[in-house]
Design an enzyme around this catalytic site. Structure first.
Site, short mmCIF file in Angstrom:
data_model
loop_
_atom_site.label_atom_id
_atom_site.label_comp_id
_atom_site.label_asym_id
_atom_site.label_seq_id
_atom_site.Cartn_x
_atom_site.Cartn_y
_atom_site.Cartn_z
CG HIS A 124 -41.16 -2.49 30.95
ND1 HIS A 124 -40.93 -3.56 30.12
CD2 HIS A 124 -41.76 -1.54 30.17
CE1 HIS A 124 -41.36 -3.28 28.90
NE2 HIS A 124 -41.87 -2.07 28.91
CE LYS A 163 -5.34 5.99 14.77
NZ LYS A 163 -6.26 6.12 13.69
CG MET A 176 -1.27 7.50 6.34
SD MET A 176 -0.50 8.26 7.80
CE MET A 176 -0.68 6.94 9.02
CE LYS A 234 -12.67 3.05 1.26
NZ LYS A 234 -13.45 3.41 0.04
N GLY A 284 0.82 -1.21 0.00
CA GLY A 284 0.00 0.00 0.00
C GLY A 284 0.85 1.25 0.00
N GLY A 336 -1.09 11.02 11.31
CA GLY A 336 -1.16 11.54 9.96
C GLY A 336 0.12 11.30 9.20
CD GLU A 387 -8.38 12.69 15.21
OE1 GLU A 387 -8.78 12.86 14.05
OE2 GLU A 387 -7.51 11.83 15.51
CG HIS A 399 -6.30 8.36 19.08
ND1 HIS A 399 -6.57 8.77 17.78
CD2 HIS A 399 -5.26 9.11 19.50
CE1 HIS A 399 -5.72 9.73 17.44
NE2 HIS A 399 -4.92 9.96 18.46
CG ASN A 400 -9.24 7.81 15.09
OD1 ASN A 400 -8.14 7.84 15.62
ND2 ASN A 400 -9.39 7.56 13.80
NE ARG A 415 -38.14 0.84 30.61
CZ ARG A 415 -37.67 -0.32 31.03
NH1 ARG A 415 -37.35 -0.48 32.33
NH2 ARG A 415 -37.53 -1.35 30.21
CB SER A 464 -2.70 8.05 15.87
OG SER A 464 -3.17 9.38 15.90
#
Length: 483
Positions: free
Chosen positions: A452, A184, A14, A76, A10, A131, A191, A187-188, A446, A129
């Site tokens: 319930h 990760k 990156m 991807k 790839g 970029g 972000e 983390h995003n 409820r 991570s």
């Protein structure tokens, strides 16, 4: 054939930058791309004269690798990863390792780890991570998957990872299965929250206070010298000060519709699946969705007018309040993210090292900040800490910022400026610190319409009761369960 240390498939930005980073640390790299002209272009360009071997087939790539072979996919997320696993497996032997370095969804990584292990090979799903700059100079790396693979990739990963001030690599083993990609993903998600809160601060300054880009540039520069010191504050400062060759502020030319690749949405869905109140990140995802309705918003702006008045207070005082509100909201964002990690770790028996995760995020990654050092300290002191808000440092920080936080939310409402992330953070804080919430009424509702059942404050937990509220419902109750 050459004996390279690792193969990488790839050659997007990156991938190329990671290859150059790996080679610069003394490792040999074999490279392949499905469009083989990219291989030739790379070998004639950035890879020229370096310890890199260009390959025109996966068979050739695998033949150029030392045992155990390490093949890293930088493709991807989704079907392409599964496709390449099937293409690579026939050229591997027992104990060889496939590494997925993309933003894969962690359930897919759990499935792929089991599948590759069933074939006698090992699998790593790793978050990367930082970029394109991080990939080249030192990213944060979060590997998980087959534990036996770690010793074979550790020297490479820890060599190329970002380093903290004391030289510690921002990379360590996270856990089995999908643990690396899960961390990760969170983390995003954090972000997403950080970016949204910074954007809310920007909007309050721009629309509420009528500040120029130059003035906002100065504010973010000042904030980057204190407790908000972080990569995202730093780049916001730079963006607000940037002009093109014609002298135009580029930020003002950017269309206000946000894109997203799915990791924030996955984080919110994981929180819903685990019953965790990840409200701030959820609002950050929805804010991007709302921004995408550009044409509708333009039409609505001419119909749904506001009665909000302009700001007539002390600008400097509000800016100081805003700094504190952003800091307090950021603490809540991380508290929620860590609660989600704890829940999913327990669910999957991963045994995540929460202080270690904060260390991995200290450098290289998008959410890197001085703030993360305090999180590591909190978990070093108390590995069983259930919520960051209960740590003395963070409890005091939020207490000290609370009045400013409330003033900012109130002012934004009065000015008609949406700050969904910061206001939801305050609502979460008020809910979490409240010993009694109105869920007693909700459970009564409820039970009224669906039988319930409910628990009682004067009975032991785990005993359930039903009331015939209307006199017509009878004594039969629904079974008790939580979806």
């Amino acid at each position: 054939m050459a004996e390279m240390d690792i193969g990488l498939i790839g050659l997007a930005v990156m991938g190329e930058n990671l290859i150059l980073n790996i080679e610069s640390r003394g490792f040999g790299v074999a490279v392949f791309n499905r469009t083989v002209s990219k291989v030739d272009n790379f070998m004639a360009g950035g890879a020229k004269g370096k310890n890199i071997v260009g390959c025109h087939s996966i068979e050739e790539l695998c033949a150029n690798l030392k045992r155990p072979r390490r093949v890293m996919l930088m493709v991807k997320a989704g079907k392409p990863v599964d496709d390449f696993i099937e293409l690579v497996l026939p050229h591997l032997e027992e104990g060889d390792i496939i590494i997925d370095g993309g933003n894969s969804h962690f359930p897919d990584t759990i499935r792929r780890t089991e599948y590759v292990e069933s074939k006698g090979m090992l699998y790593i799903g790793t978050g990367v991570s930082g970029g394109e700059e991080g990939a080249l100079k030192g990213p944060s790396i979060m590997p998980g998957g087959s534990p036996a693979a770690w010793e074979h990739v550790r020297p490479i990963f820890q060599a190329i990872a970002a380093k903290t001030d004391d030289g510690s690599p921002c990379c360590d083993w996270v856990g089995r299965g999908g643990a690396g990609h899960f961390v990760k993903m969170v983390h995003n998600g954090i972000e997403y929250g950080d970016m949204q809160m910074i954007c809310e601060s920007y909007m309050l300054m721009k629309q509420g206070l009528g500040m120029s880009n130059e003035e906002m540039h100065e504010v973010f520069a000042e904030w980057n010298e204190g407790e908000l010191d972080s990569y995202l504050i730093e780049i916001t400062r730079d963006i607000l000060g940037y002009k093109d060759e014609d002298g135009n502020a580029v930020v003002d030319l950017v269309l206000d519709t946000a894109g997203q690749k799915g990791t924030g949405k996955w984080t919110a869905i994981a929180a819903l699946d685990e019953g965790q109140p990840l409200t701030l990140i959820g609002e950050a995802v929805f804010a991007r969705c709302l921004s995408a309705l550009k044409e509708e918003r333009v039409e609505a702006s001419g119909i749904l007018t506001s009665e909000a008045t302009g700001f007539g207070g002390d600008r400097d005082a509000l800016l100081n309040d805003l700094r504190q509100a952003l800091y307090a909201s950021k603490i809540v964002s991380y508290a929620q993210g860590y609660q989600l990690m704890r829940a999913v770790s327990q669910h999957n028996d991963w045994g995540l090292n929460y202080g270690g995760i904060a260390l991995m995020w200290r450098g290289g990654c998008i959410i890197r900040s001085v703030f993360l050092g305090k999180i590591k300290e909190a978990f070093d002191k108390n590995p069983d800490l259930v919520n960051l808000l209960l740590d003395p440092f963070f409890a005091e920080a939020v207490r000290a910022s609370q009045s400013a936080w409330r003033r900012v939310v109130t002012t934004a409402i009065e000015l008609g400026i949406p700050i969904p992330a910061m206001s939801s953070a305050l609502a979460y804080f008020d809910g979490y610190r409240n010993a009694r919430l109105p869920a007693n009424l909700l459970q009564a509702q409820r039970d009224y319409f669906g039988a319930h059942t409910y628990e009682r404050v004067d009975k032991p937990r785990g005993e359930f009761f039903h009331t015939n509220w209307t006199g017509r419902g009878g004594t039969t109750a629904s079974s008790t369960y939580t979806a």
